[in-house]
Write a protein that holds these residues in place. Sequence first.
Motif, short mmCIF file in Angstrom:
data_model
loop_
_atom_site.label_atom_id
_atom_site.label_comp_id
_atom_site.label_asym_id
_atom_site.label_seq_id
_atom_site.Cartn_x
_atom_site.Cartn_y
_atom_site.Cartn_z
N ALA A 250 16.09 6.58 22.64
CA ALA A 250 16.90 7.83 23.04
C ALA A 250 18.31 8.94 22.34
CB ALA A 250 17.60 7.25 24.15
N LEU A 251 17.67 10.08 22.99
CA LEU A 251 19.24 11.09 22.29
C LEU A 251 19.86 10.73 23.88
CD1 LEU A 251 20.22 12.89 20.41
CD2 LEU A 251 18.60 14.73 21.27
N MET A 252 21.45 10.63 23.58
CA MET A 252 22.53 10.47 24.72
C MET A 252 22.80 12.10 24.54
SD MET A 252 22.80 6.56 24.72
CE MET A 252 23.91 6.51 26.07
N LEU A 253 23.43 12.15 25.12
CA LEU A 253 24.28 13.34 25.32
C LEU A 253 25.77 12.96 26.36
CD1 LEU A 253 22.17 16.34 27.56
CD2 LEU A 253 22.36 15.60 25.45
N ASP A 254 26.84 14.04 25.13
CA ASP A 254 28.16 13.29 25.96
C ASP A 254 28.50 13.72 27.32
OD1 ASP A 254 29.66 15.75 26.41
OD2 ASP A 254 29.91 15.50 24.10
N VAL A 255 29.81 13.64 28.16
CA VAL A 255 29.65 13.58 29.39
C VAL A 255 30.10 15.09 29.60
CG1 VAL A 255 31.58 12.05 29.72
CG2 VAL A 255 32.64 13.74 28.62
N HIS A 256 30.03 16.32 29.08
CA HIS A 256 30.03 17.78 28.98
C HIS A 256 28.77 18.34 28.34
CE1 HIS A 256 34.34 17.83 28.86
NE2 HIS A 256 34.40 16.81 27.80
N GLY A 257 27.81 17.35 27.71
CA GLY A 257 26.21 18.06 28.10
C GLY A 257 25.94 17.94 26.81
N PHE A 258 26.59 17.82 26.20
CA PHE A 258 26.59 18.43 24.67
C PHE A 258 25.68 16.96 23.74
CE2 PHE A 258 30.35 20.78 25.06
CZ PHE A 258 29.63 21.93 24.59
N VAL A 259 25.44 17.52 22.65
CA VAL A 259 24.36 16.39 22.03
C VAL A 259 25.65 15.56 21.15
CG1 VAL A 259 22.61 16.06 20.18
CG2 VAL A 259 22.02 18.32 21.05
N ASN A 260 25.14 14.20 21.71
CA ASN A 260 26.08 13.02 21.01
C ASN A 260 25.68 12.36 20.37
OD1 ASN A 260 28.06 11.15 21.11
ND2 ASN A 260 27.69 10.55 22.80
N THR A 261 24.26 10.94 20.40
CA THR A 261 24.76 9.86 19.62
C THR A 261 22.78 9.34 19.69
OG1 THR A 261 25.03 7.62 18.79
CG2 THR A 261 25.32 8.56 21.20
N THR A 262 21.94 8.91 19.65
CA THR A 262 21.43 8.01 20.17
C THR A 262 21.78 6.39 20.35
OG1 THR A 262 20.17 7.10 18.34
CG2 THR A 262 19.71 9.04 17.96
N ASN A 263 20.93 6.00 21.63
CA ASN A 263 21.24 4.28 21.73
C ASN A 263 21.32 3.33 20.28
OD1 ASN A 263 17.54 5.23 21.55
ND2 ASN A 263 18.30 2.71 21.17
N ALA A 264 20.85 4.13 19.99
CA ALA A 264 21.41 3.05 18.34
C ALA A 264 21.95 3.38 17.03
CB ALA A 264 20.35 2.27 18.49
N CYS A 265 21.83 4.70 16.85
CA CYS A 265 22.12 5.13 15.90
C CYS A 265 23.39 6.65 16.43
CB CYS A 265 21.33 5.82 14.82
SG CYS A 265 20.41 4.32 14.07
N ASN A 266 24.25 7.04 14.97
CA ASN A 266 24.52 8.50 14.84
C ASN A 266 23.32 9.53 14.77
OD1 ASN A 266 27.48 7.13 13.96
ND2 ASN A 266 27.78 8.01 16.02
N PHE A 267 23.81 10.95 15.03
CA PHE A 267 22.50 11.70 15.32
C PHE A 267 23.49 13.21 14.33
CE2 PHE A 267 20.62 15.50 16.84
CZ PHE A 267 19.84 15.35 16.77
N PHE A 268 23.01 13.53 13.21
CA PHE A 268 22.55 15.03 12.40
C PHE A 268 21.98 15.63 12.94
CE2 PHE A 268 25.62 11.58 10.47
CZ PHE A 268 26.61 12.07 10.48
N ILE A 269 22.36 17.09 12.77
CA ILE A 269 20.51 17.87 12.49
C ILE A 269 21.26 19.06 11.43
CG2 ILE A 269 20.35 18.29 15.32
CD1 ILE A 269 21.80 21.03 15.47
#
Length: 299
Positions: free
Chosen positions: A188-207
């Motif tokens: 899962a790709l999870m957003l933060d409370v403002h709707g910005f891209v945050n993290t996955t359910n298990a890992c940190n996320f980078f682009i």
Amino acid sequence: MTDHVSTHQAEEDARNEDILIYVNGKIVPKAQAVVSVYDSGFMLGDGVWEGLRLYNGRWSFLEEHIDRLFDAAKAIDLDIGMTRESVTNALLETQKANGMHSDAHARLMVTRGVKTRPFQHPRLSQQGPNIAIIMEHSRPRIPRPITLATVPHLRGLPMTQDPKLNSHSKLNCILACIAAQKAGADEALMLDVHGFVNTTNACNFFIVRKGQVWTSTGDYCMNGITRQKVIDLCRVNDIPVFERNFSLVDTYSADEAFLTGTFGAQTPVGTIDGRTIGTGQMGPMTERLRILYKALVGA
């Protein structure tokens, strides 16, 4: 898609049937490594943990992991009852008992311990903490880039359950992972409370966009040790890196995406919500960062 891949997928290793596990000062066979059904971690998710990796005889970034464990324990008002040195010694003793030198993963867990009655109040945990170390032979085997699906589950505000806390209470992340798998993705790709891209359910996320590496602000995600090492490596190697707010619009058109974590180091992402990211394969920046990280760990 039915062939789900996990960022924690490892090669099968028959030796893991015979591992020895640390439980409260004793190192015992797997079948004997048990805790009470009254354990507060089992009953309520009341505990904290760390995942560590063994490379070439050394536990990577050990001091930082032990610091984070003790910081988390203090945050939830849990007395581990051991010094940092004695926790480290327990890890090393478990490693020695298992004869492990490299490609091993440890999960070091501390719960508030056995409760006198099956209710929530922490004062019912009167026997002191339960401390366990599971150590397995573990070589990552992730056969293709990970696929992600955006889910409605958020990493919450610090006053609900601070996502910086590595707690046993992972149900929010588990539900996110289930939602992603129902959508046909691996994680899962999870957003933060403002709707910005945050993290996955298990890992940190980078682009990666136009030679720049982006990750979230870190306000609403586990501040991973591998995440920080990647940021540090970018800075040392003159790779532009930004901890910033960015949206799914920015993400879908990225040149590359990857995940970071203690287990998989840097794991490439192939698709997000059905959109191919870059070529759908590991990109040159991800590959460069993997080489730099491997050299850092080897050092």
